[in-house]
Design a protein around this motif. Sequence first.
Motif, PDB file in Angstrom:
ATOM      1  N   ARG A  22     -48.271  66.164 108.845  1.00 19.42           N
ATOM      2  CA  ARG A  22     -49.484  65.748 108.136  1.00 19.42           C
ATOM      3  C   ARG A  22     -50.705  66.305 108.853  1.00 19.42           C
ATOM      4  O   ARG A  22     -50.769  66.298 110.098  1.00 19.42           O
ATOM      5  CB  ARG A  22     -49.585  64.225 108.075  1.00 19.42           C
ATOM      6  CG  ARG A  22     -48.511  63.550 107.235  1.00 19.42           C
ATOM      7  CD  ARG A  22     -48.814  63.633 105.758  1.00 19.42           C
ATOM      8  NE  ARG A  22     -47.768  63.004 104.947  1.00 19.42           N
ATOM      9  CZ  ARG A  22     -47.891  62.740 103.656  1.00 19.42           C
ATOM     10  NH1 ARG A  22     -49.018  63.041 103.017  1.00 19.42           N
ATOM     11  NH2 ARG A  22     -46.903  62.185 102.989  1.00 19.42           N
ATOM     12  N   ASP A  23     -51.636  66.802 108.078  1.00 24.50           N
ATOM     13  CA  ASP A  23     -52.902  67.258 108.649  1.00 24.50           C
ATOM     14  C   ASP A  23     -53.651  66.033 109.178  1.00 24.50           C
ATOM     15  O   ASP A  23     -53.868  65.063 108.431  1.00 24.50           O
ATOM     16  CB  ASP A  23     -53.733  67.969 107.579  1.00 24.50           C
ATOM     17  CG  ASP A  23     -54.995  68.575 108.150  1.00 24.50           C
ATOM     18  OD1 ASP A  23     -55.914  67.800 108.491  1.00 24.50           O
ATOM     19  OD2 ASP A  23     -55.049  69.812 108.255  1.00 24.50           O
ATOM     20  N   ARG A  27     -56.662  65.462 109.808  1.00 24.49           N
ATOM     21  CA  ARG A  27     -57.981  65.199 109.216  1.00 24.49           C
ATOM     22  C   ARG A  27     -57.883  64.722 107.774  1.00 24.49           C
ATOM     23  O   ARG A  27     -58.574  63.788 107.362  1.00 24.49           O
ATOM     24  CB  ARG A  27     -58.849  66.454 109.282  1.00 24.49           C
ATOM     25  CG  ARG A  27     -59.240  66.870 110.698  1.00 24.49           C
ATOM     26  CD  ARG A  27     -59.994  68.172 110.683  1.00 24.49           C
ATOM     27  NE  ARG A  27     -59.184  69.245 110.081  1.00 24.49           N
ATOM     28  CZ  ARG A  27     -59.664  70.464 109.800  1.00 24.49           C
ATOM     29  NH1 ARG A  27     -60.931  70.740 110.011  1.00 24.49           N
ATOM     30  NH2 ARG A  27     -58.865  71.377 109.286  1.00 24.49           N
ATOM     31  N   THR A  28     -57.025  65.377 106.998  1.00 20.98           N
ATOM     32  CA  THR A  28     -56.947  65.076 105.558  1.00 20.98           C
ATOM     33  C   THR A  28     -55.745  64.232 105.168  1.00 20.98           C
ATOM     34  O   THR A  28     -55.732  63.602 104.113  1.00 20.98           O
ATOM     35  CB  THR A  28     -56.898  66.385 104.754  1.00 20.98           C
ATOM     36  OG1 THR A  28     -55.673  67.075 105.061  1.00 20.98           O
ATOM     37  CG2 THR A  28     -58.072  67.285 105.097  1.00 20.98           C
ATOM     38  N   TYR A  58     -52.991  65.535 104.367  1.00 21.48           N
ATOM     39  CA  TYR A  58     -52.162  66.348 103.478  1.00 21.48           C
ATOM     40  C   TYR A  58     -50.897  66.821 104.209  1.00 21.48           C
ATOM     41  O   TYR A  58     -50.895  66.986 105.433  1.00 21.48           O
ATOM     42  CB  TYR A  58     -52.943  67.576 102.991  1.00 21.48           C
ATOM     43  CG  TYR A  58     -54.108  67.254 102.082  1.00 21.48           C
ATOM     44  CD1 TYR A  58     -54.156  66.073 101.365  1.00 21.48           C
ATOM     45  CD2 TYR A  58     -55.163  68.165 101.945  1.00 21.48           C
ATOM     46  CE1 TYR A  58     -55.222  65.792 100.522  1.00 21.48           C
ATOM     47  CE2 TYR A  58     -56.239  67.898 101.106  1.00 21.48           C
ATOM     48  CZ  TYR A  58     -56.260  66.705 100.405  1.00 21.48           C
ATOM     49  OH  TYR A  58     -57.326  66.423  99.589  1.00 21.48           O
TER      50      TYR A  58
END
Length: 254
Positions: free
Chosen positions: A165-166, A168-169, A171
Amino acid sequence: MADKPQTRVRLRPVDLARGHGLSTQAVRNYEESGILPAADRTASGYRAYTPLHASALRAFLALLPGHGHATASAIMRAVNEDADDEAYRLIDESHSQLLGDRGTLRAVAEALRDLRPTETDGEKSDTASGSSSGAAFIGPLAHQLGVRPATLRKWERAGLIQPGRDPRTGYRVYDEAAVRDARLAHQLRRGGYLLEQIAPLIEQVRAAGGVGPLEGALSDWRARLSARGRAMLTGAAELDAYVRERDREREGGG
């Protein structure tokens, strides 16, 4: 002048065990479990085996490498109970399993061949992901494979791919290993394999540390399947010899 009746050869458990690396108790156990036909008893109660029992033992030991203990035992019990059709069905089932294993090996080998990295593939991966690191987001990866993002999410739920998972986002981010697993899953799905069939194959790739080491394992796998096929031929020949000898004894009233 009438022919003298032939004296039937009598064998002791040790006579059957000798040469096969077996104990006499193992021979007795094989008889008690139906792998060998029931033996006559002498007046003093000792087992009296015959060349037919020796033939049955050779057949069983020859069946073991190709069929495994449980199936080889079931085959011999069926023959000794005059259920020859059941014995042949069990043999057919083993051959069918071997054929299925060969098909799986072929599918994995073809998938790995398609996964061998090339310079062009590397360029495509970087372009599709929008990153020089080889990582990909779900949309670009789905587009690269020609599937929907929902398909990748389904494969994730089935354990076929493990994206990160990113931070920051939040995603999904597919690193090189996840992209590799997605491509392998895609190839196997195109070959008609179900998700539950693909999952253990992906696990083998992960356990091997990637596609490269698994290619060596496939060579060993192929050799084992070939050895099993050859063993089935040997087992069939010995079983046929035993069945023929059994039938001759019956016809001769022995």
